[in-house]
Design a protein around this motif. Structure first.
Motif, PDB file in Angstrom:
ATOM      1  N   LYS A 166       0.563  16.238 -20.553  1.00 55.68           N
ATOM      2  CA  LYS A 166       1.043  17.435 -19.847  1.00 55.68           C
ATOM      3  C   LYS A 166       2.305  17.125 -19.048  1.00 55.68           C
ATOM      4  CE  LYS A 166      -3.357  19.886 -19.469  1.00 55.68           C
ATOM      5  NZ  LYS A 166      -4.463  20.308 -18.566  1.00 55.68           N
ATOM      6  N   ASP A 167       2.394  15.909 -18.488  1.00 61.32           N
ATOM      7  CA  ASP A 167       3.585  15.506 -17.747  1.00 61.32           C
ATOM      8  C   ASP A 167       4.802  15.450 -18.674  1.00 61.32           C
ATOM      9  OD1 ASP A 167       4.835  14.578 -15.310  1.00 61.32           O
ATOM     10  OD2 ASP A 167       4.970  12.619 -16.282  1.00 61.32           O
ATOM     11  N   HIS A 168       4.559  15.206 -19.961  1.00 60.55           N
ATOM     12  CA  HIS A 168       5.640  15.184 -20.947  1.00 60.55           C
ATOM     13  C   HIS A 168       5.904  16.577 -21.509  1.00 60.55           C
ATOM     14  CE1 HIS A 168       5.201  10.833 -20.821  1.00 60.55           C
ATOM     15  NE2 HIS A 168       6.277  10.713 -21.576  1.00 60.55           N
ATOM     16  N   GLY A 169       5.233  17.603 -20.962  1.00 61.33           N
ATOM     17  CA  GLY A 169       5.439  18.972 -21.430  1.00 61.33           C
ATOM     18  C   GLY A 169       4.646  19.323 -22.668  1.00 61.33           C
ATOM     19  N   GLY A 170       3.711  18.458 -23.061  1.00 56.97           N
ATOM     20  CA  GLY A 170       2.935  18.702 -24.277  1.00 56.97           C
ATOM     21  C   GLY A 170       1.490  19.029 -23.990  1.00 56.97           C
ATOM     22  N   GLN A 171       0.677  18.913 -25.020  1.00 54.13           N
ATOM     23  CA  GLN A 171      -0.749  19.170 -24.880  1.00 54.13           C
ATOM     24  C   GLN A 171      -1.533  18.261 -25.816  1.00 54.13           C
ATOM     25  OE1 GLN A 171      -2.006  23.055 -26.171  1.00 54.13           O
ATOM     26  NE2 GLN A 171      -0.783  23.033 -28.047  1.00 54.13           N
ATOM     27  N   ILE A 172      -2.751  17.957 -25.421  1.00 53.82           N
ATOM     28  CA  ILE A 172      -3.652  17.182 -26.257  1.00 53.82           C
ATOM     29  C   ILE A 172      -4.890  18.034 -26.488  1.00 53.82           C
ATOM     30  CG2 ILE A 172      -4.602  16.005 -24.222  1.00 53.82           C
ATOM     31  CD1 ILE A 172      -5.110  13.570 -26.013  1.00 53.82           C
ATOM     32  N   ASP A 201       0.566  16.947 -29.129  1.00 56.45           N
ATOM     33  CA  ASP A 201       1.788  17.693 -29.428  1.00 56.45           C
ATOM     34  C   ASP A 201       2.811  17.441 -28.329  1.00 56.45           C
ATOM     35  OD1 ASP A 201       0.517  18.705 -31.642  1.00 56.45           O
ATOM     36  OD2 ASP A 201      -0.080  20.591 -30.668  1.00 56.45           O
ATOM     37  N   LEU A 202       3.962  16.862 -28.711  1.00 58.04           N
ATOM     38  CA  LEU A 202       4.992  16.498 -27.743  1.00 58.04           C
ATOM     39  C   LEU A 202       6.292  17.209 -28.084  1.00 58.04           C
ATOM     40  CD1 LEU A 202       4.233  12.682 -27.752  1.00 58.04           C
ATOM     41  CD2 LEU A 202       3.764  14.236 -25.854  1.00 58.04           C
ATOM     42  N   PRO A 203       6.912  17.916 -27.125  1.00 63.13           N
ATOM     43  CA  PRO A 203       8.153  18.635 -27.412  1.00 63.13           C
ATOM     44  C   PRO A 203       9.335  17.668 -27.511  1.00 63.13           C
ATOM     45  CG  PRO A 203       7.613  18.843 -25.088  1.00 63.13           C
ATOM     46  CD  PRO A 203       6.449  18.127 -25.730  1.00 63.13           C
ATOM     47  N   LEU A 204      10.238  17.973 -28.420  1.00 60.30           N
ATOM     48  CA  LEU A 204      11.440  17.150 -28.516  1.00 60.30           C
ATOM     49  C   LEU A 204      12.326  17.339 -27.299  1.00 60.30           C
ATOM     50  CD1 LEU A 204      12.435  17.558 -32.280  1.00 60.30           C
ATOM     51  CD2 LEU A 204      11.245  15.658 -31.188  1.00 60.30           C
ATOM     52  N   ASP A 205      12.343  18.529 -26.757  1.00 61.38           N
ATOM     53  CA  ASP A 205      13.129  18.804 -25.553  1.00 61.38           C
ATOM     54  C   ASP A 205      12.163  19.235 -24.452  1.00 61.38           C
ATOM     55  OD1 ASP A 205      14.929  19.384 -23.618  1.00 61.38           O
ATOM     56  OD2 ASP A 205      15.865  21.079 -24.658  1.00 61.38           O
ATOM     57  N   ASN A 206      11.867  18.312 -23.556  1.00 62.81           N
ATOM     58  CA  ASN A 206      10.920  18.626 -22.480  1.00 62.81           C
ATOM     59  C   ASN A 206      11.635  18.897 -21.151  1.00 62.81           C
ATOM     60  OD1 ASN A 206      11.758  16.063 -21.769  1.00 62.81           O
ATOM     61  ND2 ASN A 206       9.831  15.068 -22.368  1.00 62.81           N
ATOM     62  N   GLY A 207      12.946  19.040 -21.190  1.00 68.41           N
ATOM     63  CA  GLY A 207      13.683  19.370 -19.975  1.00 68.41           C
ATOM     64  C   GLY A 207      14.152  18.176 -19.189  1.00 68.41           C
ATOM     65  N   TRP A 208      13.797  16.971 -19.620  1.00 67.07           N
ATOM     66  CA  TRP A 208      14.253  15.776 -18.899  1.00 67.07           C
ATOM     67  C   TRP A 208      15.729  15.538 -19.238  1.00 67.07           C
ATOM     68  CZ3 TRP A 208       9.641  11.986 -20.114  1.00 67.07           C
ATOM     69  CH2 TRP A 208       8.489  12.477 -19.451  1.00 67.07           C
ATOM     70  N   SER A 209      16.526  15.292 -18.231  1.00 66.48           N
ATOM     71  CA  SER A 209      17.970  15.133 -18.481  1.00 66.48           C
ATOM     72  C   SER A 209      18.575  14.031 -17.618  1.00 66.48           C
ATOM     73  CB  SER A 209      18.694  16.453 -18.202  1.00 66.48           C
ATOM     74  OG  SER A 209      18.456  16.867 -16.864  1.00 66.48           O
ATOM     75  N   THR A 210      17.854  12.945 -17.416  1.00 71.28           N
ATOM     76  CA  THR A 210      18.397  11.810 -16.665  1.00 71.28           C
ATOM     77  C   THR A 210      19.322  11.012 -17.583  1.00 71.28           C
ATOM     78  OG1 THR A 210      16.633  10.316 -17.321  1.00 71.28           O
ATOM     79  CG2 THR A 210      16.228  11.677 -15.387  1.00 71.28           C
ATOM     80  N   PRO A 211      20.128  10.106 -17.027  1.00 65.65           N
ATOM     81  CA  PRO A 211      21.000   9.274 -17.884  1.00 65.65           C
ATOM     82  C   PRO A 211      20.239   8.537 -18.956  1.00 65.65           C
ATOM     83  CG  PRO A 211      21.652   9.081 -15.588  1.00 65.65           C
ATOM     84  CD  PRO A 211      20.390   9.869 -15.593  1.00 65.65           C
ATOM     85  N   LYS A 259      13.830  11.323 -32.224  1.00 60.91           N
ATOM     86  CA  LYS A 259      13.368  10.583 -31.049  1.00 60.91           C
ATOM     87  C   LYS A 259      12.813  11.532 -29.988  1.00 60.91           C
ATOM     88  CE  LYS A 259      16.340   6.503 -31.434  1.00 60.91           C
ATOM     89  NZ  LYS A 259      17.341   5.654 -30.736  1.00 60.91           N
ATOM     90  N   LEU A 260      11.904  10.981 -29.203  1.00 56.35           N
ATOM     91  CA  LEU A 260      11.290  11.729 -28.104  1.00 56.35           C
ATOM     92  C   LEU A 260      11.883  11.293 -26.769  1.00 56.35           C
ATOM     93  CD1 LEU A 260       7.537  11.457 -29.138  1.00 56.35           C
ATOM     94  CD2 LEU A 260       8.807  13.601 -28.955  1.00 56.35           C
ATOM     95  N   LYS A 261      12.068  12.251 -25.857  1.00 58.82           N
ATOM     96  CA  LYS A 261      12.351  11.894 -24.466  1.00 58.82           C
ATOM     97  C   LYS A 261      11.016  11.581 -23.813  1.00 58.82           C
ATOM     98  CE  LYS A 261      16.244  15.122 -24.185  1.00 58.82           C
ATOM     99  NZ  LYS A 261      16.750  16.345 -23.495  1.00 58.82           N
ATOM    100  N   CYS A 262      10.776  10.339 -23.533  1.00 58.71           N
ATOM    101  CA  CYS A 262       9.429   9.979 -23.074  1.00 58.71           C
ATOM    102  C   CYS A 262       9.442   8.680 -22.287  1.00 58.71           C
ATOM    103  CB  CYS A 262       8.491   9.834 -24.268  1.00 58.71           C
ATOM    104  SG  CYS A 262       8.917   8.442 -25.352  1.00 58.71           S
ATOM    105  N   ARG A 263       8.302   8.427 -21.665  1.00 59.24           N
ATOM    106  CA  ARG A 263       8.011   7.117 -21.077  1.00 59.24           C
ATOM    107  C   ARG A 263       7.126   6.405 -22.086  1.00 59.24           C
ATOM    108  NH1 ARG A 263       6.965  10.871 -16.749  1.00 59.24           N
ATOM    109  NH2 ARG A 263       8.707  10.871 -15.286  1.00 59.24           N
TER     110      ARG A 263
END
Length: 537
Positions: free
Chosen positions: A501-507, A522-532, A405-409
């Motif tokens: 880029k907001d998700h820490g990736g690149q297109i 390209d989307l990182p699995l761990d982009n540093g987001w750590s909210t509940p 799973k991705l940490k994403c919106r």
């Protein structure tokens, strides 16, 4: 005696003065002549201007101290020599001929006039002179006397005056040029028309206008005033927009110049830089205005989509409820029940489309949670699959369900994928207006590793028109588009780039014009987001 006031008075004389043996009230003619010569020589030799006397053959017979100082020679170095040794190259070869012509015809060309010519210093340095020549006879001998005035300071002052006047005139022409360009900018016409007007206007602003060729290039298009062939005398200035080169202004001269000639004046270089800056600022201002307008339009569309979605939901829920009542009241395997179940399933599909549309239109930048990539892809395809089928595109989807799973919106990534699908459809329809075996779109996802970090790569590939190499660098610029106005605004890829880029990736993109385009997200699995939200399973 007569006083100074005019009255008469008595006068007495001292007898001793009259009997002084040195006193002679009647000097001899020889004494007068000697005194006159001394007086004349004193005047000539103290003159500020140079004085040179020559005979009929041009031989120097006399030079005064001022002339000696002026030319840097000692008197003995010039006396008895031909005066043309002191002349510049323009007059030296012809001087003897001038004297011969005068002796033969008596026609005066120089005598009695004032003229300017160059003198030659002993060092070889040339300097400007003002010369007046007179003719004198001493007995049966004819002499020519030249009075020379060094006008170097006056010439320098005049040249500086002419230079400043020339600069002023050129500045005036250039200000007029910039004013006309400003008028073109303020006219509100298309940027292409502005570039054409600028190329037309530039030519008249240069000192060699008839030899000037102007070329303006912007975003791959060229606007030319006359043919611009390769030239050794050219100057370019970049048109920069938001820190990125978008084009250039080039000025070239046709023909050759003297080796030491400078075809471009400093003021002309300033003009080209000013024109390039005006064009860049014009594009920036128009982009900013368009961005505000488009943002307003997008906000309105989002509000409209939300309003329409809510309005659809109410009757849709009623249809689903009625379908449920019919299903429970009808016997199984009857046509009536099958029709009721079909109504319910299609209503639920409409409900999913509405939910996706509402999610797609929301601008919630805070809430995010782990999401499966397959769910994001399916949500987008629920909105676009019918259009893909209508375009007769062969769609292949390879997105494994077991990807991390991705940490994403999710709604934002749906927006990115939707934009890539729409672009692919446009490229395929442009290349293949009808169905074709090569009218193919592929959506693929796989895990990858970049710089020691785990990523998911989502790829959308089509075999459509591809992208020109000249456009790839600007593909993610706001409002850059190769589509017509009625097809695209140029915001889609720019917004997608910002989301990724907001998700820490690149297109990024791979493409070959006329063959294919392959967009990678390209989307990182761990982009540093750590909210509940990110910790939910």
């Amino acid at each position: 005696m007569v006083r100074k006031s005019g009255t008469l008075g008595d006068a007495t004389f001292d007898q001793d003065d009259q009997t002084d043996p040195s006193f002679d009230p009647h000097p001899t003619a020889e004494e007068v002549l000697r005194e006159s010569k001394d007086w004349t020589r004193a005047i000539i030799e103290s003159a500020v201007d140079g004085i040179i006397a020559i005979d009929e053959r041009g031989t120097i017979e006399y030079v005064n101290p001022a002339a000696v100082k002026m030319f840097g020679y000692e008197p003995e170095e010039v006396l008895g020599k031909n005066v043309k040794m002191l002349m510049g190259d323009d007059h030296r070869p012809h001087h003897d001929g001038y004297l011969h012509h005068y002796r033969s015809t008596g026609e005066r060309r120089i005598i009695g006039t004032i003229r300017e010519l160059d003198g030659r210093h002993k060092s070889g340095r040339m300097f400007p002179l003002e010369l007046s020549v007179s003719e004198v006879f001493i007995g049966d001998r004819r002499l020519f006397t030249g009075i020379l005035h060094d006008i170097t300071a006056r010439r320098i002052a005049q040249e500086e005056k002419d230079r400043l006047l020339d600069v002023l005139n050129r500045r005036n022409v250039q200000i007029t040029c910039l004013y006309r360009i400003g008028e073109a900018v303020r006219s509100g016409q298309e940027f292409a028309a502005i570039c054409g007007d600028v190329a037309e206007t530039i030519q008249s602003s240069f000192q060699h206008a008839e030899r000037v060729r102007a070329r303006i290039s912007f975003d791959g298009a060229e606007y030319v005033r006359g043919p611009v062939d390769p030239s050794d005398h050219s100057m370019t200035c970049d048109i920069t927009v938001a820190g990125r080169k978008r084009g250039e202004v080039e000025i070239a001269y046709v023909g050759e110049f003297e080796p030491d000639a400078a075809p471009f004046q400093s003021e002309e270089r300033d003009l080209i830089e000013g024109i390039a800056a005006v064009l860049g600022e014009t594009v920036e201002r128009r982009d900013a205005q368009s961005k505000v307008i488009q943002a307003s339009k997008l906000a309105s569309i989002g509000e409209l989509a939300a309003g329409v979605g809510h309005e659809i939901n109410n009757p849709l829920n009623a249809i689903i409820n009625c379908a449920d009542i019919l299903i429970h009241g009808l016997a199984e395997k009857t046509k009536e029940r099958q029709f009721a179940e079909l109504v319910r399933s299609e209503s639920e599909r409409i409900a999913r489309i509405v939910r996706n549309l509402l999610t797609f239109s929301r601008q919630d930048r805070e809430k995010h949670s782990p999401a499966r990539l397959i769910d994001i892809v399916e949500a987008v395809l629920s909105l676009s699959r019918k259009k893909i089928a209508k375009s007769m595109v062969a769609l292949t989807v390879d997105v494994p369900e077991n990807l991390p799973k991705l940490k994403c919106r999710s709604e934002q990534l749906q927006q990115v994928l939707m934009n890539l699908i729409i672009n692919s459809l446009h490229a395929l329809d442009e290349k293949y207006p009808e169905g074709d075996p090569d009218k193919v779109m592929e959506i693929v996802a796989k895990p990858i590793e970049l710089d020691g970090r785990e990523f998911l790569r989502l790829t959308v590939e089509d075999h459509g028109t591809g992208i020109s190499s000249a456009h790839i660098e600007r593909l993610f610029d706001p409002f850059f588009t190769t589509k017509g106005r009625d097809v695209g605004t140029g915001l889609g890829l720019s917004v997608s780039d910002g989301i990724v880029k907001d998700h820490g990736g690149q297109i990024w993109v791979e493409s070959k014009a006329g063959e294919f385009a392959r967009f990678h997200v390209d989307l990182p699995l761990d982009n540093g987001w750590s909210t509940p939200y990110a910790k939910q399973k």
